[in-house]
Design an enzyme around this catalytic site. Structure first.
Site, PDB file in Angstrom:
ATOM      1  N   HIS A 119      21.806 -23.190 -27.524  1.00 41.32           N
ATOM      2  CA  HIS A 119      22.416 -22.223 -26.578  1.00 41.32           C
ATOM      3  C   HIS A 119      21.704 -20.818 -26.789  1.00 41.32           C
ATOM      4  O   HIS A 119      21.470 -20.142 -25.776  1.00 41.32           O
ATOM      5  CB  HIS A 119      23.750 -22.218 -26.804  1.00 41.32           C
ATOM      6  CG  HIS A 119      24.441 -23.392 -25.973  1.00 41.32           C
ATOM      7  ND1 HIS A 119      24.643 -23.718 -24.591  1.00 41.32           N
ATOM      8  CD2 HIS A 119      24.738 -24.611 -26.614  1.00 41.32           C
ATOM      9  CE1 HIS A 119      25.151 -24.862 -24.591  1.00 41.32           C
ATOM     10  NE2 HIS A 119      25.059 -25.441 -25.640  1.00 41.32           N
ATOM     11  N   GLU A 160      23.082 -21.758 -14.778  1.00 43.09           N
ATOM     12  CA  GLU A 160      21.553 -21.648 -14.722  1.00 43.09           C
ATOM     13  C   GLU A 160      21.349 -21.326 -13.168  1.00 43.09           C
ATOM     14  O   GLU A 160      20.034 -21.488 -12.736  1.00 43.09           O
ATOM     15  CB  GLU A 160      20.860 -22.623 -15.308  1.00 43.09           C
ATOM     16  CG  GLU A 160      21.070 -24.043 -14.663  1.00 43.09           C
ATOM     17  CD  GLU A 160      22.132 -25.105 -15.041  1.00 43.09           C
ATOM     18  OE1 GLU A 160      22.011 -26.327 -14.840  1.00 43.09           O
ATOM     19  OE2 GLU A 160      23.036 -24.677 -15.475  1.00 43.09           O
TER      20      GLU A 160
END
Length: 198
Positions: A56, A86
Site C-alpha cells: 500500500h 483510485e
C-alpha cells in the site's frame, strides 16, 4: 481547516464531498448561461495489482503522483478531485466534448510517460489511465447524478475495450440514458478490480 475538510489528504485534490458540491454548482451555472460543461472520470488501470504486489505505501505513491499530474495539467479554473480509491475526476467548465477529449487524451499520454519510484522496488512503475467523458451543452438542466452516471458508463467502455484510453458518452442534452445500457454492478467491479467481490 476548510482545506482539510474539502481536500483529500493524500493527493491534495478535492475530495468526494467537495467534488459533488462543485459539480452541482457548475451544472446550475452551465444551464443558466447556456455554456458547455464536461466531466471526466479517470481510473488508474490495474491498481489493485500495484497494492497486492508492491504494498500500500507504493500504491499511495502512485496515487500521489497521479494527483500531482492532474493538478499540474488542469487549467486554473478546472477542478480536479479524487472521488474513490483510485478514481479521479475533472470538472471542465466551458468545455465541449471535442476539447474535453483532447484535454483527457493529453492527460492519458502524460500518465504513460510517468515512472513512479517506490522504496524497495527495483524498477520504476509504469501507470496508465482509463477515462470516460460526459458533457452537457447547457441547453437543458441535467442532474449531477445523471452526468456522473454517463461519464461512469463511458469509463466502463474504456475499461472493457482494453484500458489506457478515453471514451465519450453521448451529449447529455441530446439523449437520455436507457436503463438497458447501465452496467450491472458486478460486471463493472470485475473489470475494475478483477474480482466480483466487493
Amino acid at each position: 481547516m476548510v482545506f482539510l475538510s474539502e481536500h483529500d489528504p493524500l493527493t491534495k485534490l478535492h475530495n468526494r464531498g467537495a467534488f459533488e458540491r462543485i459539480l452541482a454548482a457548475e451544472l446550475i451555472r452551465s444551464s443558466r448561461s447556456g455554456q458547455p460543461l464536461a466531466l471526466a472520470l479517470l481510473d488508474l488501470d490495474n491498481f489493485k495489482t500495484v497494492n497486492d504486489t508492491y504494498g500500500h505505501p507504493c500504491g499511495d505513491r502512485v496515487l500521489e503522483t497521479m494527483g500531482a499530474l492532474l493538478a499540474a495539467e488542469k487549467r486554473t479554473y478546472d477542478y480536479a478531485a479524487r472521488v474513490g480509491g483510485e478514481e479521479f475526476a475533472l470538472i471542465l467548465p466551458g468545455v465541449g466534448m471535442v476539447r474535453a477529449e483532447g484535454i483527457v487524451e493529453r492527460l492519458i499520454e502524460s500518465a504513460r510517460t510517468l515512472r513512479v519510484v517506490c522504496e524497495g522496488v527495483d524498477t520504476p512503475l509504469c501507470v496508465t489511465l482509463s477515462a470516460g467523458i460526459a458533457c452537457t451543452k447547457g441547453k437543458v438542466a441535467i442532474s449531477r447524478e445523471k452526468l456522473y452516471a454517463m461519464a461512469d458508463e463511458a469509463l466502463y467502455m474504456a475499461k472493457a475495450e482494453g484500458k489506457d484510453r478515453v471514451r465519450c458518452a453521448p451529449i447529455a442534452d441530446l439523449t437520455g440514458t436507457p436503463e438497458k445500457t447501465l452496467v450491472r454492478a458486478d460486471e463493472k467491479r470485475f473489470l475494475f478490480t478483477g474480482t466480483t467481490k466487493g
